[in-house]
Motif scaffolding. Structure first.
Motif, mmCIF file in Angstrom:
data_model
loop_
_atom_site.group_PDB
_atom_site.id
_atom_site.type_symbol
_atom_site.label_atom_id
_atom_site.label_comp_id
_atom_site.label_asym_id
_atom_site.label_seq_id
_atom_site.Cartn_x
_atom_site.Cartn_y
_atom_site.Cartn_z
ATOM 1 N N ILE A 4 57.523 17.299 9.849
ATOM 2 C CA ILE A 4 56.507 17.639 10.043
ATOM 3 C C ILE A 4 55.432 15.968 10.710
ATOM 4 C CG2 ILE A 4 53.790 18.114 8.918
ATOM 5 C CD1 ILE A 4 55.856 19.778 6.439
ATOM 6 N N SER A 5 54.470 16.885 11.780
ATOM 7 C CA SER A 5 54.414 15.618 12.331
ATOM 8 C C SER A 5 52.766 16.044 13.065
ATOM 9 C CB SER A 5 55.583 15.316 13.761
ATOM 10 O OG SER A 5 55.732 16.191 14.836
ATOM 11 N N LYS A 6 52.114 15.091 13.135
ATOM 12 C CA LYS A 6 50.247 15.598 13.187
ATOM 13 C C LYS A 6 50.106 14.544 14.679
ATOM 14 C CE LYS A 6 46.078 16.538 11.684
ATOM 15 N NZ LYS A 6 45.226 16.269 12.895
ATOM 16 N N SER A 7 49.087 15.158 15.787
ATOM 17 C CA SER A 7 48.052 14.310 16.531
ATOM 18 C C SER A 7 47.516 13.564 16.051
ATOM 19 C CB SER A 7 48.816 14.896 18.326
ATOM 20 O OG SER A 7 48.220 16.358 18.050
ATOM 21 N N GLY A 8 46.503 13.088 16.465
ATOM 22 C CA GLY A 8 45.475 12.991 16.417
ATOM 23 C C GLY A 8 45.163 11.948 14.765
ATOM 24 N N LYS A 9 44.455 12.513 13.851
ATOM 25 C CA LYS A 9 44.293 11.940 12.419
ATOM 26 C C LYS A 9 45.722 11.851 11.856
ATOM 27 C CE LYS A 9 39.489 12.994 12.170
ATOM 28 N NZ LYS A 9 38.205 13.721 10.695
ATOM 29 N N LYS A 10 46.022 10.890 11.028
ATOM 30 C CA LYS A 10 46.820 10.311 10.517
ATOM 31 C C LYS A 10 47.561 11.566 9.221
ATOM 32 C CE LYS A 10 48.141 6.377 11.153
ATOM 33 N NZ LYS A 10 49.889 6.270 11.670
ATOM 34 N N ILE A 11 48.745 12.237 8.864
ATOM 35 C CA ILE A 11 48.617 12.769 7.608
ATOM 36 C C ILE A 11 48.333 12.835 6.168
ATOM 37 C CG2 ILE A 11 50.425 14.667 6.522
ATOM 38 C CD1 ILE A 11 51.776 14.885 9.074
ATOM 39 N N THR A 12 47.586 12.833 5.709
ATOM 40 C CA THR A 12 47.513 12.414 4.233
ATOM 41 C C THR A 12 47.701 13.103 3.118
ATOM 42 O OG1 THR A 12 45.362 12.737 4.102
ATOM 43 C CG2 THR A 12 45.820 10.684 4.864
ATOM 44 N N LYS A 13 48.356 14.281 2.769
ATOM 45 C CA LYS A 13 48.472 15.279 2.019
ATOM 46 C C LYS A 13 49.341 16.219 3.233
ATOM 47 C CE LYS A 13 47.276 17.659 -2.000
ATOM 48 N NZ LYS A 13 45.561 18.382 -2.583
ATOM 49 N N ILE A 14 50.685 17.055 2.104
ATOM 50 C CA ILE A 14 51.326 18.367 2.388
ATOM 51 C C ILE A 14 51.810 18.663 0.692
ATOM 52 C CG2 ILE A 14 53.061 18.906 3.662
ATOM 53 C CD1 ILE A 14 53.441 16.099 5.716
ATOM 54 N N THR A 15 51.302 20.302 0.537
ATOM 55 C CA THR A 15 51.720 20.908 -0.201
ATOM 56 C C THR A 15 52.993 21.847 0.491
ATOM 57 O OG1 THR A 15 49.024 20.637 -1.055
ATOM 58 C CG2 THR A 15 50.999 22.292 -1.890
ATOM 59 N N PHE A 16 53.871 21.921 -0.342
ATOM 60 C CA PHE A 16 55.294 22.726 -0.497
ATOM 61 C C PHE A 16 54.384 24.108 -1.674
ATOM 62 C CE2 PHE A 16 55.992 19.572 1.307
ATOM 63 C CZ PHE A 16 56.602 19.508 3.244
ATOM 64 N N THR A 17 54.346 25.396 -1.696
ATOM 65 C CA THR A 17 53.909 26.334 -1.987
ATOM 66 C C THR A 17 55.277 27.512 -2.325
ATOM 67 O OG1 THR A 17 51.616 25.816 -1.267
ATOM 68 C CG2 THR A 17 52.099 27.884 -2.962
ATOM 69 N N ALA A 18 56.008 26.787 -3.716
ATOM 70 C CA ALA A 18 56.933 28.464 -4.474
ATOM 71 C C ALA A 18 56.156 30.048 -4.084
ATOM 72 C CB ALA A 18 57.606 27.135 -5.331
ATOM 73 N N PRO A 19 57.150 30.085 -3.971
ATOM 74 C CA PRO A 19 57.222 31.962 -4.133
ATOM 75 C C PRO A 19 56.492 31.924 -5.499
ATOM 76 C CG PRO A 19 59.115 31.521 -3.716
ATOM 77 C CD PRO A 19 58.815 29.820 -3.508
ATOM 78 N N VAL A 20 55.730 33.881 -5.921
ATOM 79 C CA VAL A 20 55.328 33.431 -6.812
ATOM 80 C C VAL A 20 56.583 34.309 -8.185
ATOM 81 C CG1 VAL A 20 53.975 35.228 -8.565
ATOM 82 C CG2 VAL A 20 53.425 34.104 -6.023
ATOM 83 N N VAL A 21 57.612 35.069 -7.656
ATOM 84 C CA VAL A 21 59.058 35.231 -8.390
ATOM 85 C C VAL A 21 60.095 35.187 -7.446
ATOM 86 C CG1 VAL A 21 57.584 37.975 -9.150
ATOM 87 C CG2 VAL A 21 58.184 37.519 -6.849
ATOM 88 N N GLY A 22 60.696 35.273 -8.340
ATOM 89 C CA GLY A 22 62.331 34.859 -7.878
ATOM 90 C C GLY A 22 63.234 34.026 -8.012
ATOM 91 N N SER A 23 63.990 33.761 -7.291
ATOM 92 C CA SER A 23 64.309 32.248 -6.834
ATOM 93 C C SER A 23 63.289 31.747 -6.541
ATOM 94 C CB SER A 23 65.467 31.862 -6.092
ATOM 95 O OG SER A 23 66.773 31.152 -5.405
ATOM 96 N N LYS A 24 63.342 30.334 -7.106
ATOM 97 C CA LYS A 24 63.031 29.483 -6.520
ATOM 98 C C LYS A 24 63.539 27.702 -6.642
ATOM 99 C CE LYS A 24 58.151 30.809 -9.066
ATOM 100 N NZ LYS A 24 57.869 30.059 -10.400
ATOM 101 N N GLY A 25 64.755 27.604 -6.180
ATOM 102 C CA GLY A 25 65.466 26.576 -5.555
ATOM 103 C C GLY A 25 65.943 26.450 -6.484
ATOM 104 N N ALA A 26 67.301 25.307 -6.870
ATOM 105 C CA ALA A 26 67.384 24.464 -7.376
ATOM 106 C C ALA A 26 67.618 22.776 -7.269
ATOM 107 C CB ALA A 26 68.930 24.958 -8.119
#
Length: 227
Positions: free
Chosen positions: A108-130
């Protein structure tokens, strides 16, 4: 003068509010559903239909890179036959080697202002990963209850890698949304306010008064009492 200062203050607040709210969200259901062929419910993220794994919104670019994954990165569309399956989200797989943290990347990259926070939202149901997750810079934490991940730091570009933490043949992380927040305004610049002219007096209500006025006045930015 008071009115001018009030307008300047309001303008400054609008600038700050705009900086705080200028976030970019990649919602994968909205982003991918139209790209999935009608005869399928899966889209490989490295395919031509998925822009070869590169997506851009506003001034943020998100790129999916496969590095010896245990399985191909993919997007699952809603599956009416299996409501327990994590659908409407991406599945990013870890690598085959458990001793060395490797696997698929999300860059993930951004031009201009720097990135200070990134949120990765998991799905509500089903497998959420191991799988487990690491970042090239900054700090990455997981909410054990929701399995959402949050990155904090300050960078123009961050690489996130999914890797194995168990002996399972296939390990992955699933995300329905990724939200990128830029740095907020640290100072207020470019707001100009006319200085009071030398020798001009104002009362405390901001009204201009002449030299015969008695009481508390402001002249050249200084408060004084005229008797």
């Amino acid at each position: 003068m008071i009115k001018t200062l009030r307008y300047a203050f309001v303008a400054a607040l609008m600038m700050v509010a705009g900086a705080v709210n200028a976030q970019t969200t990649f919602n994968f259901k909205n982003l991918m559903d139209e790209l999935v062929p009608a005869s399928r419910d899966v889209l490989w993220l490295s395919s031509k239909q998925a822009n070869n794994g590169v997506f851009t919104a506003d001034d943020v670019t998100m790129k999916f890179v496969e590095n010896e994954p245990s399985s191909t990165m993919r997007y699952y569309k809603y599956d009416a036959k299996n409501d327990k399956k994590a659908t409407g989200c991406i599945w990013i797989y870890g690598g085959k080697n458990m001793t060395t943290p490797q696997g698929s990347d999300i860059v993930i990259s951004k031009s201009g202002k720097k990135i200070t926070k990134i949120t990765f939202t998991a799905p509500v149901v089903g497998s959420k990963g191991a799988g487990d997750f690491k970042a090239s810079v900054g700090t990455l934490t997981m909410d054990k209850k929701t399995r959402d991940w949050t990155w904090t730091g300050e960078a123009d570009e961050v690489t996130f890698t999914v890797y194995r933490k168990t002996t399972e043949s296939n390990v992955c992380l699933c995300f329905s949304d990724i939200t990128v927040n830029p740095s907020s305004t640290t100072g207020i610049n470019g707001v100009a306010v006319d200085n009071a002219k030398n020798g001009v007096r104002y009362n405390l209500a901001g009204q201009r008064v002449n030299e015969s006025y008695k009481g508390v006045v402001i002249e050249n930015g200084k408060k004084m009492i005229v008797k």
